[in-house]
Scaffold this active site. Structure first.
Site, mmCIF file in Angstrom:
data_model
loop_
_atom_site.group_PDB
_atom_site.id
_atom_site.type_symbol
_atom_site.label_atom_id
_atom_site.label_comp_id
_atom_site.label_asym_id
_atom_site.label_seq_id
_atom_site.Cartn_x
_atom_site.Cartn_y
_atom_site.Cartn_z
ATOM 1 N N HIS A 125 -63.019 17.526 -41.966
ATOM 2 C CA HIS A 125 -63.175 16.108 -41.652
ATOM 3 C C HIS A 125 -62.830 15.255 -42.876
ATOM 4 O O HIS A 125 -62.628 15.753 -43.985
ATOM 5 C CB HIS A 125 -64.586 15.775 -41.128
ATOM 6 C CG HIS A 125 -65.663 15.730 -42.159
ATOM 7 N ND1 HIS A 125 -66.912 15.213 -41.918
ATOM 8 C CD2 HIS A 125 -65.690 16.127 -43.450
ATOM 9 C CE1 HIS A 125 -67.653 15.288 -42.990
ATOM 10 N NE2 HIS A 125 -66.948 15.847 -43.949
ATOM 11 N N CYS A 183 -65.768 12.750 -50.066
ATOM 12 C CA CYS A 183 -65.579 12.945 -48.616
ATOM 13 C C CYS A 183 -64.526 12.002 -48.043
ATOM 14 O O CYS A 183 -64.142 12.132 -46.883
ATOM 15 C CB CYS A 183 -66.905 12.774 -47.872
ATOM 16 S SG CYS A 183 -67.934 14.238 -48.003
ATOM 17 N N HIS A 243 -61.365 17.935 -45.883
ATOM 18 C CA HIS A 243 -62.059 19.076 -46.494
ATOM 19 C C HIS A 243 -62.929 19.687 -45.412
ATOM 20 O O HIS A 243 -63.179 19.069 -44.374
ATOM 21 C CB HIS A 243 -62.904 18.629 -47.699
ATOM 22 C CG HIS A 243 -63.967 17.666 -47.312
ATOM 23 N ND1 HIS A 243 -63.722 16.319 -47.194
ATOM 24 C CD2 HIS A 243 -65.260 17.836 -46.960
ATOM 25 C CE1 HIS A 243 -64.826 15.711 -46.799
ATOM 26 N NE2 HIS A 243 -65.766 16.606 -46.639
ATOM 27 N N HIS A 262 -66.363 22.009 -43.825
ATOM 28 C CA HIS A 262 -67.775 22.371 -43.942
ATOM 29 C C HIS A 262 -68.066 23.538 -43.013
ATOM 30 O O HIS A 262 -67.461 23.650 -41.938
ATOM 31 C CB HIS A 262 -68.681 21.209 -43.529
ATOM 32 C CG HIS A 262 -68.662 20.067 -44.480
ATOM 33 N ND1 HIS A 262 -69.354 20.059 -45.663
ATOM 34 C CD2 HIS A 262 -68.018 18.872 -44.419
ATOM 35 C CE1 HIS A 262 -69.155 18.923 -46.296
ATOM 36 N NE2 HIS A 262 -68.334 18.173 -45.560
ATOM 37 N N ASP A 283 -64.995 24.160 -33.435
ATOM 38 C CA ASP A 283 -64.786 25.233 -34.413
ATOM 39 C C ASP A 283 -63.309 25.356 -34.784
ATOM 40 O O ASP A 283 -62.441 25.372 -33.906
ATOM 41 C CB ASP A 283 -65.288 26.561 -33.844
ATOM 42 C CG ASP A 283 -65.284 27.664 -34.898
ATOM 43 O OD1 ASP A 283 -65.563 27.376 -36.078
ATOM 44 O OD2 ASP A 283 -65.008 28.819 -34.521
ATOM 45 N N HIS A 284 -63.056 25.418 -36.094
ATOM 46 C CA HIS A 284 -61.684 25.506 -36.607
ATOM 47 C C HIS A 284 -60.808 24.355 -36.122
ATOM 48 O O HIS A 284 -59.631 24.552 -35.768
ATOM 49 C CB HIS A 284 -61.058 26.873 -36.300
ATOM 50 C CG HIS A 284 -61.616 27.958 -37.166
ATOM 51 N ND1 HIS A 284 -62.888 28.442 -37.005
ATOM 52 C CD2 HIS A 284 -61.087 28.622 -38.213
ATOM 53 C CE1 HIS A 284 -63.116 29.373 -37.924
ATOM 54 N NE2 HIS A 284 -62.040 29.505 -38.671
ATOM 55 N N GLU A 302 -75.017 20.261 -42.694
ATOM 56 C CA GLU A 302 -73.646 20.113 -43.196
ATOM 57 C C GLU A 302 -73.460 20.970 -44.449
ATOM 58 O O GLU A 302 -72.387 21.526 -44.690
ATOM 59 C CB GLU A 302 -73.339 18.651 -43.498
ATOM 60 C CG GLU A 302 -71.868 18.428 -43.834
ATOM 61 C CD GLU A 302 -71.510 16.961 -43.860
ATOM 62 O OE1 GLU A 302 -70.926 16.483 -42.876
ATOM 63 O OE2 GLU A 302 -71.849 16.278 -44.849
HETATM 64 NI NI NI Z 1 -67.650 16.244 -45.867
#
Ligand code: NI
Length: 135
Positions: free
Chosen positions: A15, A34, A40, A42, A80-81, A125
């Site tokens: 995200h 962020c 990047h 998580h 996911d992914h 997160e």
């Molecule tokens: Ni982040």
């Protein structure tokens, strides 16, 4: 007396936190690393809490297989992914903070789980940062 049952799962997503109504400087000030433009990832940990009466026939609050399958089909498959900003309808126009992701997951599952149950979402997160919705 109600009983709570929990299903724990995880998904990995990319995200970027960004508000297009703010300037580049304001975005960087509020979101820091962020906000970096190239995204990047998580490793999100998700805990879904279902609260209700124990069914006298089954001895269950809810069939955990059914709950696990609901989460897999409607949350994991969706997020996911994926890049949350680019790949999902939910975050095209909504900043994918942990707070907003938890609310979106709540809304998805709320529509799939009988209203007789209370529903709670806990989303990690990072190991140290997590959100509960509803509070
Ligand atoms: Ni982040």
């Amino acid at each position: 007396m109600k009983t709570a049952v929990y299903r724990k799962t995880h998904f990995n997503s990319a995200h970027r936190l960004h508000n297009p109504q703010l300037s580049a400087e304001e975005n960087e000030r509020i979101f820091g690393k962020c906000n970096r433009p190239n995204y990047h990832g998580h490793n999100y940990e998700l805990i879904v809490k279902v609260t209700g009466e124990i069914d006298p026939i089954s001895g269950y609050v809810i069939d955990m297989k059914v709950l696990a399958d609901l989460i897999k089909e409607h949350v994991e498959e969706k997020f996911d992914h994926r890049n949350l900003n680019l790949d999902t309808e939910e975050f095209k126009n909504l900043n994918p903070t942990a707070e907003n992701i938890a609310r979106v997951i709540y809304d998805i599952l709320r529509s799939k789980i009988d209203i007789k149950f209370d529903l709670g979402i806990r989303l990690y997160e990072t190991e140290r940062n997590f959100v509960d919705f509803p509070a």
